[in-house]
Motif scaffolding. Structure first.
Motif, PDB file in Angstrom:
ATOM      1  N   ALA A 957       0.732  -1.175  -0.063  1.00  0.00           N
ATOM      2  CA  ALA A 957       0.008  -0.118   0.053  1.00  0.00           C
ATOM      3  C   ALA A 957       0.850   1.150  -0.031  1.00  0.00           C
ATOM      4  O   ALA A 957       0.451   2.237  -0.563  1.00  0.00           O
ATOM      5  CB  ALA A 957      -0.950   0.095   1.144  1.00  0.00           C
ATOM      6  N   ASP A 958       2.049   1.178   0.533  1.00  0.00           N
ATOM      7  CA  ASP A 958       2.881   2.156   0.639  1.00  0.00           C
ATOM      8  C   ASP A 958       3.655   2.748  -0.574  1.00  0.00           C
ATOM      9  O   ASP A 958       4.314   3.601  -0.688  1.00  0.00           O
ATOM     10  CB  ASP A 958       3.972   2.199   1.813  1.00  0.00           C
ATOM     11  N   SER A 959       3.530   1.776  -1.540  1.00  0.00           N
ATOM     12  CA  SER A 959       4.365   1.991  -2.829  1.00  0.00           C
ATOM     13  C   SER A 959       3.508   2.040  -4.169  1.00  0.00           C
ATOM     14  O   SER A 959       2.287   1.814  -4.144  1.00  0.00           O
ATOM     15  CB  SER A 959       5.272   0.593  -3.004  1.00  0.00           C
ATOM     16  N   ALA A 960       4.066   2.596  -4.922  1.00  0.00           N
ATOM     17  CA  ALA A 960       3.487   2.899  -6.307  1.00  0.00           C
ATOM     18  C   ALA A 960       4.130   1.951  -7.457  1.00  0.00           C
ATOM     19  O   ALA A 960       3.277   1.844  -8.428  1.00  0.00           O
ATOM     20  CB  ALA A 960       3.659   4.318  -6.785  1.00  0.00           C
ATOM     21  N   ASN A 961       5.004   0.928  -6.968  1.00  0.00           N
ATOM     22  CA  ASN A 961       5.619   0.161  -7.928  1.00  0.00           C
ATOM     23  C   ASN A 961       4.622  -0.892  -8.313  1.00  0.00           C
ATOM     24  O   ASN A 961       3.555  -1.465  -7.709  1.00  0.00           O
ATOM     25  CB  ASN A 961       6.861  -0.557  -7.168  1.00  0.00           C
ATOM     26  N   THR A 962       4.771  -1.304  -9.678  1.00  0.00           N
ATOM     27  CA  THR A 962       4.053  -2.564 -10.163  1.00  0.00           C
ATOM     28  C   THR A 962       4.705  -3.614  -9.386  1.00  0.00           C
ATOM     29  O   THR A 962       5.706  -3.980  -9.274  1.00  0.00           O
ATOM     30  CB  THR A 962       4.455  -2.640 -11.821  1.00  0.00           C
ATOM     31  N   GLY A 963       3.601  -4.551  -8.807  1.00  0.00           N
ATOM     32  CA  GLY A 963       4.203  -5.622  -8.092  1.00  0.00           C
ATOM     33  C   GLY A 963       3.173  -6.162  -7.232  1.00  0.00           C
ATOM     34  O   GLY A 963       1.948  -6.017  -7.429  1.00  0.00           O
ATOM     35  N   PHE A 964       3.458  -7.245  -6.589  1.00  0.00           N
ATOM     36  CA  PHE A 964       2.363  -8.146  -5.692  1.00  0.00           C
ATOM     37  C   PHE A 964       2.908  -8.419  -4.568  1.00  0.00           C
ATOM     38  O   PHE A 964       3.922  -8.272  -4.120  1.00  0.00           O
ATOM     39  CB  PHE A 964       2.007  -9.478  -6.759  1.00  0.00           C
ATOM     40  N   ARG A 978      -0.671  -4.668  -8.452  1.00  0.00           N
ATOM     41  CA  ARG A 978      -0.723  -3.439  -8.980  1.00  0.00           C
ATOM     42  C   ARG A 978      -0.082  -3.449 -10.437  1.00  0.00           C
ATOM     43  O   ARG A 978       0.921  -3.810 -10.555  1.00  0.00           O
ATOM     44  CB  ARG A 978       0.044  -2.538  -8.067  1.00  0.00           C
ATOM     45  N   LEU A 979      -0.842  -3.185 -11.344  1.00  0.00           N
ATOM     46  CA  LEU A 979      -0.526  -3.286 -12.848  1.00  0.00           C
ATOM     47  C   LEU A 979      -0.679  -1.978 -13.635  1.00  0.00           C
ATOM     48  O   LEU A 979      -2.073  -1.700 -13.567  1.00  0.00           O
ATOM     49  CB  LEU A 979      -0.644  -4.454 -13.506  1.00  0.00           C
ATOM     50  N   LYS A 980       0.161  -0.956 -14.096  1.00  0.00           N
ATOM     51  CA  LYS A 980      -0.136  -0.072 -14.554  1.00  0.00           C
ATOM     52  C   LYS A 980      -1.207   0.995 -13.618  1.00  0.00           C
ATOM     53  O   LYS A 980      -2.240   1.900 -14.200  1.00  0.00           O
ATOM     54  CB  LYS A 980      -0.962  -0.016 -15.992  1.00  0.00           C
ATOM     55  N   GLY A 981      -0.836   0.887 -12.343  1.00  0.00           N
ATOM     56  CA  GLY A 981      -1.664   1.897 -11.539  1.00  0.00           C
ATOM     57  C   GLY A 981      -2.911   1.075 -10.951  1.00  0.00           C
ATOM     58  O   GLY A 981      -3.366   1.857  -9.906  1.00  0.00           O
ATOM     59  N   GLU A 982      -3.475   0.017 -11.606  1.00  0.00           N
ATOM     60  CA  GLU A 982      -4.742  -0.673 -11.132  1.00  0.00           C
ATOM     61  C   GLU A 982      -4.344  -1.563 -10.212  1.00  0.00           C
ATOM     62  O   GLU A 982      -3.523  -2.681 -10.470  1.00  0.00           O
ATOM     63  CB  GLU A 982      -5.463  -1.190 -12.318  1.00  0.00           C
ATOM     64  N   VAL A 983      -5.176  -1.672  -9.102  1.00  0.00           N
ATOM     65  CA  VAL A 983      -4.860  -2.895  -8.123  1.00  0.00           C
ATOM     66  C   VAL A 983      -5.880  -3.784  -8.289  1.00  0.00           C
ATOM     67  O   VAL A 983      -7.160  -3.352  -8.390  1.00  0.00           O
ATOM     68  CB  VAL A 983      -4.981  -2.243  -6.741  1.00  0.00           C
ATOM     69  N   MET A 984      -5.575  -5.231  -8.310  1.00  0.00           N
ATOM     70  CA  MET A 984      -6.465  -6.212  -8.561  1.00  0.00           C
ATOM     71  C   MET A 984      -6.061  -7.506  -7.978  1.00  0.00           C
ATOM     72  O   MET A 984      -4.955  -7.643  -7.461  1.00  0.00           O
ATOM     73  CB  MET A 984      -6.725  -6.501  -9.778  1.00  0.00           C
ATOM     74  N   GLU A 985      -7.163  -8.339  -7.763  1.00  0.00           N
ATOM     75  CA  GLU A 985      -6.643  -9.626  -6.736  1.00  0.00           C
ATOM     76  C   GLU A 985      -6.812 -10.782  -7.966  1.00  0.00           C
ATOM     77  O   GLU A 985      -7.584 -10.664  -8.813  1.00  0.00           O
ATOM     78  CB  GLU A 985      -7.739 -10.184  -5.711  1.00  0.00           C
TER      79      GLU A 985
END
Length: 1019
Positions: A957-964, A978-985
């Motif tokens: 949550a504290d990061s803007a990085n693409t990652g999981f 998080r991918l291209k700014g969008e968060v998904m499960e």
């Protein structure tokens, strides 16, 4: 993302070491090929103990965390100067905090961890090194040493928390972390084959019996002495004291930097006046040597500390930074000699200051030991560089503790440091190795040499083929994109070499020379297999100009089946290369072979055509397409007063030289104005004209700023050309060239210093002829008469992608478009024009290899891993290809240069991936030092851009990085992505498939990390 590192629990570290080694033969990214395995029983004694090598990480980024110390050990370190602690812990340091592109700068003072957090890291590392030496190297007796480091004043060192740190490292047996590590090892006996409980029980709690005092710049002499007396008498520790290069004095340091090319480094004179002075330091050391002897402790100096300098080019945030690396070497080794001389060699010196594979054995031979390094480890190869250092020193070990320095050897080393090519700065070193490309999430491995080449030549492929003596295949690879292999193999400006990763080791691979080897040894066999291309289009192309741009376009067009005729006003092809460049630089036979290759494609030539060009006439003759590759056309006039009839253009002179040098009359003394390759050609050619005795190169900057290739400068010097720097010609009269004397002004943001006149100061040179080599001009009149539109400031209006002008099907390229350029740049224009015409004709543009090029991948992987991190001077053509690091196959630079091991290479088998190796960034291990950004060939920062693994949802949550972050592993894997700014499960089934709208390659990457690398996230 946070710049705070999350400390890895001991149990996870243990599993990481054991599981990674079992799975891939690596430990924290150090491959088995780079493990240091002792080849003999020799050792070095220090403080009464034996250690297997005298090298290790200096107190800094490579000795801050347990994994850093482990990585150092695996590749050869056995002396560990732990990162300094001080009363002001948990510092807020502006990031990035490291800039190591060449000489290194940092803004760190000490460890970024809480003091006892640092203590725990050192205890964890201590236990793990015991386990590693026994389990992996079958060594029961400890042969490594930890050396603690503290700062900065006596009050702080005597404070409870610093004292707890010191006492804990002296005897950790009663500490919670020591007991935890013991307990974990006893619980995990199933991991080991050679480690048993008896071995674990005998692991010593006495971690350090020595200390290095890191003195703050400006710390008063009395304070330094009081601290050392306290450490020796009260803490009963063998003690080194760091001494600063400021002891040499401002004038000495300033003159050294100016002489060695570091004139842009902005020193703070106050740093020298406020710091310990040499005479005071000598007196202090004499007293402390006696004091230590009375207390039966060893005492010596650590040379040297970093040097404070001003931040002037936005290298790092802030106003002041600390310099280290190759620029510090001449200062530190001379300070070592100066201090050692005061004691007739009876002085213990621990060394750090530009030590690397080029000098470490010579430093050791003087009696200096141990030797610690930092900057060299921040370069590509990283920790693996320890392997070469340890291998170099292993045969020199004598089972002794150094008692006296060899002053003769130390003096010779100090004297030679000023001329050592590995430590002299050249302006060319300021060129960035970065490309303009943006870093992709996956499949990022590239060879920057290819991107640096205007035609993106497949450099690593043909270098490996040459190395395997597969010359015909190497030639095939080259001519797939480059129809002038002999010419470019001889005189190419080789921009590829300015991007070569080896520049961060020693010097670039001599790529151009290997191209020529491939051409000379592969040409004949290749030519025998060429079959004439059948016409595939009725359209005809007229190429006007038989220079590199025109020849390249003709080659690719004919190769694809087009009917092409090349027209030229001269009697044969080759353009500037044939008629201007002297034969002592390139043989006419080499040019002839390239023309033969182009003719073999079916290209036709017509020579001796009128120099007056009419596009309409060519179209009237049935040519649907016209490519104007006519060169720049006009000589740039030198603005000079006086005898202007004795001022000639360098290009017309060179043409005349190539035609009839005996008919030239230049007088006895010639001045060539300019600093490019044409100026070097003109100067060297002038020396070969009958009657000429002396030739000057006159340039308004210094030689280091001349744009000519380094080897062309060297050839000119070898021929006897006299370089007259910082001069601007004003007038030529009565055989005297009057020149305005210049000086270099302040450096701009790029480090380049502009020349400014020294008012009223002139220099007269005796000169009979002046040759102007200040460039050529585009013939705008010719273009305008053919209807080609020229915009403001002479910018010719063409389509940037196709080079088509405003006149339909008329193209413009090479020098005629951009002014004086390079051969390979002209080839790129010819290639672009050919591609555009073929697209219009709906024909295939062919740049594929004629044969199927394959390599033994296992051998290639082993070869690349083996030569990583090895400094290797140039030997000869037979061995040169072995210096190529094949970055497109195995880059890993971001993982190599990361001190904390936060960037990892993960092999992934996935649909859509072009390279098996992918980079994973681990957020919890990163402190945003910025080093990976410095060396990544992309114009980006891996720690911000690459796929990131988070250890907690808070980190995520504290990061803007693409990652999981992993939410659930069983019964099915679920991650938050998080991918291209969008968060998904994203949920995965038991086979690793997912219905989420993400690429299969990305899904395969995440699945691979979770399934095959649990030690990355499991405690």
């Amino acid at each position: 993302m946070s710049d705070k590192m999350a400390l890895i629990p001991f149990k996870q570290l243990l599993h990481w070491v054991m599981d990674e080694n079992k799975q891939s033969g690596m430990v924290f990214g150090i491959p088995e090929e780079k493990y240091f395995r002792k080849a003999n029983d020799r050792n070095m004694k220090l403080f009464g103990e034996a250690i297997d090598t005298p090298v290790g990480p200096a107190a800094g980024p490579h000795s801050q965390l347990a994994q850093n110390i482990i990585a150092s050990y695996m590749s050869g370190s056995r002396f560990f100067e732990l990162k300094s602690v001080q009363i002001m812990d948990e510092l807020e340091i502006a990031k990035p905090c490291i800039s190591a592109e060449d000489e290194c700068y940092n803004t760190e003072w000490s460890t970024e961890l809480p003091i006892m957090g640092a203590f725990e890291e050192y205890v964890k590392a201590w236990f793990l090194l015991y386990v590693i030496q026994k389990e992996f190297f079958a060594q029961s007796e400890r042969r490594f040493m930890f050396n603690m480091s503290v700062g900065y004043d006596l009050k702080g060192i005597q404070s409870p928390k610093v004292d707890e740190f010191i006492e804990g490292l002296k005897d950790a047996s009663q500490t919670k972390i020591f007991q935890e590590c013991q307990a974990v090892l006893r619980e995990e006996m199933g991991l080991f084959q050679h480690v048993d409980q008896a071995f674990v029980d005998q692991i010593s709690p006495n971690i350090c019996n020595s200390i290095t005092l890191s003195t703050m710049h400006g710390c008063p002499p009395a304070e330094i002495e009081a601290i050392i007396r306290y450490l020796i008498s009260e803490k009963k520790l063998h003690t080194f004291v760091k001494m600063n290069p400021t002891l040499l004095g401002y004038d000495y340091v300033r003159k050294t930097f100016d002489k060695m090319g570091y004139d842009y480094i902005d020193l703070k004179e106050a740093s020298f006046t406020h710091d310990l002075q040499f005479s005071d330091g000598v007196g202090m050391l004499k007293r402390l040597k006696v004091f230590a002897s009375e207390h039966k402790k060893n005492f010596g100096v650590k040379l040297s500390n970093t040097l404070p300098v001003k931040i002037t080019r936005n290298e790092l945030p802030g106003e002041e930074m600390y310099m280290s690396g190759r620029s510090l070497y001449p200062l530190t080794i001379n300070l070592a000699y100066k201090l050692a001389s005061e004691y007739k060699g009876d002085l213990k010196i621990s060394y750090s200051g530009g030590a690397d594979a080029f000098n470490v054995d010579r430093i050791f031979a003087t009696g200096i030991r141990p030797i610690t390094v930092a900057t060299t480890l921040l370069k590509p190869g990283g920790y693996q560089r320890f392997k070469q250092l340890a291998d170099l020193l292993d045969p020199l070990l004598d089972n002794q503790e150094s008692s006296r320095l060899d002053l003769d050897k130390l003096k010779a080393l100090a004297d030679s440091s000023f001329e050592d090519a590995n430590h002299i700065k050249e302006s060319r070193d300021m060129l960035s190795r970065k490309t303009s490309l943006k870093l992709p999430l996956l499949d990022c491995f590239i060879a920057p040499c290819e991107n640096g080449c205007p035609i993106e030549q497949d450099v690593p492929e043909y270098l490996r083929l040459v190395g395997e003596k597969r010359y015909e295949e190497a030639f095939d690879v080259i001519v797939s994109k480059n129809p002038l292999p002999f010419i470019t193999g001889t005189i190419c400006t080789h921009t590829c070499m300015t991007k070569c990763t080896r520049l961060d080791y020693d010097e670039s691979v001599h790529i151009r020379g290997q191209k020529l080897v491939a051409a000379e040894k592969g040409f004949a066999d290749y030519m025998q297999k060429i079959s004439k291309v059948q016409p595939k289009s009725k359209a005809r192309v007229a190429v006007i100009g038989a220079g590199p741009a025109g020849l390249s376009a003709a080659y690719f067009l004919a190769k694809a089946g087009m009917n092409v005729t090349v027209f030229d006003k001269r009697e044969k092809a080759g353009g500037t290369v044939e008629f201007v460049i002297p034969d002592f630089r390139i043989s006419r036979e080499a040019i002839k072979k390239d023309i033969e290759l182009i003719e073999s494609m079916g290209v036709k030539f017509e020579f001796g055509v009128t120099p007056k060009i009419s596009v309409a006439d060519y179209k009237a003759k049935g040519f649907e397409y016209v490519f104007l590759a006519i060169g720049a056309g006009r000589t740039n006039a030198l603005e000079i007063q006086g005898d202007t009839e004795r001022v000639k253009g360098a290009i017309p002179f060179l043409e005349a030289f190539n035609t009839d040098r005996k008919g030239l009359n230049l007088g006895k003394k010639v001045a060539v104005v300019g600093g490019g390759n044409s100026a070097m050609d003109a100067a060297r050619a002038a020396l070969r004209v009958e009657g000429v005795k002396e030739v000057y190169i006159v340039y308004r900057r210094t030689k280091d700023y001349m744009p000519a290739d380094e080897e062309e400068l060297a050839y000119a010097q070898k021929d006897g050309v006299i370089f007259k720097e910082l001069l601007t010609p004003v007038s030529l009269s009565g055989g005297v060239l009057k020149c305005q004397v210049m000086e270099l002004g302040p450096a701009d943001a790029s480090g380049r210093r502009s020349p400014v006149p020294c008012t009223g100061v002139y220099e007269d040179l005796p000169v009979d002829t002046v040759l102007s080599a200040i460039g050529e001009l585009i013939d705008y009149d010719l273009l305008k008469t053919n209807g080609i539109e020229v915009g403001e400031k002479g910018k010719i209006k063409v389509n940037d992608e196709t080079l088509e002008t405003n006149v339909e099907n008329v193209y413009l390229g090479g020098d005629a478009l951009v002014g004086p350029w390079t051969v390979v740049g002209a080839i790129s224009h010819g290639t672009k024009v050919a591609r555009a015409i073929l697209e219009k004709e709906q024909l295939e543009f062919k740049q594929e290899f004629a044969s199927r090029i394959t390599f033994d991948k296992e051998k290639q992987l082993l070869d690349v891993r083996t030569k990583k991190a090895v400094m290797q001077p140039v030997y000869d053509d037979e061995q040169e290809t072995g210096r190529c690091l094949e970055c497109n196959y195995l880059c890993n630079i971001c993982s190599e240069v990361c001190p904390n091991r936060a960037n990892l290479m993960i092999p992934v088998e996935g649909e859509g991936l072009t390279n098996r190796n992918q980079i994973l960034h681990v957020d919890g291990m990163c402190n945003e030092c910025g080093n990976c950004e410095t060396f990544c060939p992309y114009d980006d920062a891996p720690y911000k851009v690459k796929m990131t693994l988070f250890w907690s949802e808070k980190e995520f949550a504290d990061s803007a990085n693409t990652g999981f972050v992993i939410l659930q592993e069983a019964p099915a894997l679920i991650v938050k992505l998080r991918l291209k700014g969008e968060v998904m499960e994203v949920a995965f089934d038991q086979s690793g498939n997912t219905n989420a709208s993400i690429d299969r390659s990305l899904a395969a990457f995440i699945w691979t990390v979770v399934q095959q690398y649990p030690y990355l996230y499991k405690v």
